[in-house]
Motif scaffolding. Structure first.
Motif, PDB file in Angstrom:
ATOM      1  N   TYR A  99       0.826  -1.206   0.000  1.00 14.79           N
ATOM      2  CA  TYR A  99       0.000   0.000   0.000  1.00 14.79           C
ATOM      3  C   TYR A  99       0.864   1.261   0.000  1.00 14.79           C
ATOM      4  N   ILE A 100       1.960   1.224   0.727  1.00 13.28           N
ATOM      5  CA  ILE A 100       2.853   2.378   0.789  1.00 13.28           C
ATOM      6  C   ILE A 100       3.539   2.598  -0.554  1.00 13.28           C
ATOM      7  N   VAL A 101       4.027   1.518  -1.154  1.00 17.14           N
ATOM      8  CA  VAL A 101       4.690   1.630  -2.457  1.00 17.14           C
ATOM      9  C   VAL A 101       3.704   2.133  -3.508  1.00 17.14           C
ATOM     10  N   LYS A 102       2.514   1.586  -3.498  1.00 21.43           N
ATOM     11  CA  LYS A 102       1.508   2.009  -4.472  1.00 21.43           C
ATOM     12  C   LYS A 102       1.152   3.479  -4.287  1.00 21.43           C
ATOM     13  N   SER A 103       1.033   3.923  -3.040  1.00 25.23           N
ATOM     14  CA  SER A 103       0.719   5.336  -2.805  1.00 25.23           C
ATOM     15  C   SER A 103       1.857   6.238  -3.255  1.00 25.23           C
ATOM     16  N   PHE A 104       3.084   5.777  -3.084  1.00 25.68           N
ATOM     17  CA  PHE A 104       4.241   6.541  -3.545  1.00 25.68           C
ATOM     18  C   PHE A 104       4.236   6.663  -5.070  1.00 25.68           C
ATOM     19  N   ILE A 105       3.961   5.557  -5.748  1.00 30.01           N
ATOM     20  CA  ILE A 105       3.955   5.555  -7.214  1.00 30.01           C
ATOM     21  C   ILE A 105       2.863   6.471  -7.764  1.00 30.01           C
ATOM     22  N   PHE A 106       1.674   6.417  -7.149  1.00 28.54           N
ATOM     23  CA  PHE A 106       0.554   7.226  -7.636  1.00 28.54           C
ATOM     24  C   PHE A 106       0.458   8.589  -6.957  1.00 28.54           C
ATOM     25  N   LYS A 107       1.503   8.955  -6.213  1.00 31.16           N
ATOM     26  CA  LYS A 107       1.608  10.269  -5.567  1.00 31.16           C
ATOM     27  C   LYS A 107       0.454  10.555  -4.618  1.00 31.16           C
ATOM     28  N   HIS A 108       0.121   9.540  -3.802  1.00 31.71           N
ATOM     29  CA  HIS A 108      -0.856   9.708  -2.734  1.00 31.71           C
ATOM     30  C   HIS A 108      -0.102   9.835  -1.420  1.00 31.71           C
TER      31      HIS A 108
ATOM     32  N   HIS B 197     -13.308  -5.532   3.277  1.00 33.58           N
ATOM     33  CA  HIS B 197     -13.116  -6.571   2.271  1.00 33.58           C
ATOM     34  C   HIS B 197     -12.488  -7.846   2.837  1.00 33.58           C
ATOM     35  N   GLY B 198     -12.263  -7.911   4.133  1.00 35.67           N
ATOM     36  CA  GLY B 198     -11.765  -9.126   4.768  1.00 35.67           C
ATOM     37  C   GLY B 198     -10.358  -9.518   4.361  1.00 35.67           C
ATOM     38  N   LEU B 199      -9.494  -8.530   4.145  1.00 36.16           N
ATOM     39  CA  LEU B 199      -8.144  -8.810   3.671  1.00 36.16           C
ATOM     40  C   LEU B 199      -7.359  -9.718   4.622  1.00 36.16           C
ATOM     41  N   LEU B 200      -7.325  -9.394   5.905  1.00 41.49           N
ATOM     42  CA  LEU B 200      -6.557 -10.214   6.852  1.00 41.49           C
ATOM     43  C   LEU B 200      -7.140 -11.609   7.005  1.00 41.49           C
ATOM     44  N   LYS B 201      -8.458 -11.689   6.982  1.00 45.53           N
ATOM     45  CA  LYS B 201      -9.118 -12.998   7.076  1.00 45.53           C
ATOM     46  C   LYS B 201      -8.710 -13.881   5.899  1.00 45.53           C
ATOM     47  N   LYS B 202      -8.680 -13.308   4.712  1.00 45.49           N
ATOM     48  CA  LYS B 202      -8.258 -14.058   3.527  1.00 45.49           C
ATOM     49  C   LYS B 202      -6.789 -14.423   3.615  1.00 45.49           C
ATOM     50  N   PHE B 203      -5.976 -13.477   4.098  1.00 40.99           N
ATOM     51  CA  PHE B 203      -4.541 -13.734   4.261  1.00 40.99           C
ATOM     52  C   PHE B 203      -4.301 -14.923   5.185  1.00 40.99           C
ATOM     53  N   TRP B 204      -4.908 -14.887   6.358  1.00 36.51           N
ATOM     54  CA  TRP B 204      -4.706 -15.971   7.323  1.00 36.51           C
ATOM     55  C   TRP B 204      -5.312 -17.290   6.829  1.00 36.51           C
TER      56      TRP B 204
ATOM     57  N   VAL C 145      -3.095 -12.620  -7.095  1.00 38.37           N
ATOM     58  CA  VAL C 145      -4.321 -12.429  -7.870  1.00 38.37           C
ATOM     59  C   VAL C 145      -5.463 -12.000  -6.942  1.00 38.37           C
ATOM     60  N   ILE C 146      -5.606 -12.672  -5.804  1.00 37.60           N
ATOM     61  CA  ILE C 146      -6.656 -12.328  -4.838  1.00 37.60           C
ATOM     62  C   ILE C 146      -6.433 -10.918  -4.300  1.00 37.60           C
ATOM     63  N   PHE C 147      -5.204 -10.630  -3.902  1.00 38.80           N
ATOM     64  CA  PHE C 147      -4.853  -9.322  -3.359  1.00 38.80           C
ATOM     65  C   PHE C 147      -5.135  -8.222  -4.375  1.00 38.80           C
ATOM     66  N   SER C 148      -4.783  -8.454  -5.619  1.00 37.50           N
ATOM     67  CA  SER C 148      -5.018  -7.464  -6.668  1.00 37.50           C
ATOM     68  C   SER C 148      -6.504  -7.246  -6.917  1.00 37.50           C
ATOM     69  N   SER C 149      -7.278  -8.319  -6.863  1.00 41.26           N
ATOM     70  CA  SER C 149      -8.721  -8.169  -7.084  1.00 41.26           C
ATOM     71  C   SER C 149      -9.371  -7.387  -5.951  1.00 41.26           C
ATOM     72  N   ILE C 150      -8.905  -7.582  -4.728  1.00 45.40           N
ATOM     73  CA  ILE C 150      -9.427  -6.806  -3.598  1.00 45.40           C
ATOM     74  C   ILE C 150      -9.088  -5.333  -3.786  1.00 45.40           C
ATOM     75  N   SER C 151      -7.857  -5.074  -4.145  1.00 44.83           N
ATOM     76  CA  SER C 151      -7.411  -3.693  -4.342  1.00 44.83           C
ATOM     77  C   SER C 151      -8.152  -3.031  -5.508  1.00 44.83           C
ATOM     78  N   ALA C 152      -8.322  -3.757  -6.579  1.00 49.50           N
ATOM     79  CA  ALA C 152      -9.012  -3.206  -7.760  1.00 49.50           C
ATOM     80  C   ALA C 152     -10.483  -2.949  -7.467  1.00 49.50           C
ATOM     81  N   SER C 153     -11.119  -3.816  -6.703  1.00 54.82           N
ATOM     82  CA  SER C 153     -12.530  -3.594  -6.392  1.00 54.82           C
ATOM     83  C   SER C 153     -12.693  -2.325  -5.550  1.00 54.82           C
ATOM     84  N   HIS C 154     -11.732  -2.056  -4.676  1.00 51.38           N
ATOM     85  CA  HIS C 154     -11.775  -0.823  -3.888  1.00 51.38           C
ATOM     86  C   HIS C 154     -11.625   0.396  -4.794  1.00 51.38           C
ATOM     87  N   GLU C 155     -10.722   0.338  -5.735  1.00 51.42           N
ATOM     88  CA  GLU C 155     -10.499   1.472  -6.636  1.00 51.42           C
ATOM     89  C   GLU C 155     -11.705   1.704  -7.541  1.00 51.42           C
TER      90      GLU C 155
END
Length: 82
Positions: A3-12, A28-35, A67-77
């Protein structure tokens, strides 16, 4: 760190990155999916998978986690743009 790298790249801002992370964890249950993926994978890796296949096994699972992580991030965007 993704998240930090992505914010740096997109100047957030850093706070925006943390807000996005918090939203993905809570809404979006990110940690639940991670664990739910990585705990069983680690048990399988060190309990079942032969030593010579461990790196391959982790690499394949990492690909699908990405792939899962990217889909979660993309759905948020997508929701924030609408």
């Amino acid at each position: 760190t993704a998240y930090i790298v992505k914010s740096f790249i997109f100047k957030h801002s850093f706070l925006e990155a943390m807000s996005t992370y918090k939203n993905d964890v809570i809404n979006h249950g990110l940690l639940k999916k991670f664990w739910s993926i990585w705990v069983p994978v680690q048990f399988l890796t060190f309990g079942v998978v032969p030593k010579h296949f461990r790196i391959l096994f982790i690499s394949v699972v990492s690909f699908f986690w990405l792939v899962i992580f990217s889909s979660i991030s993309a759905s948020h965007e997508n929701k924030s743009q609408n």
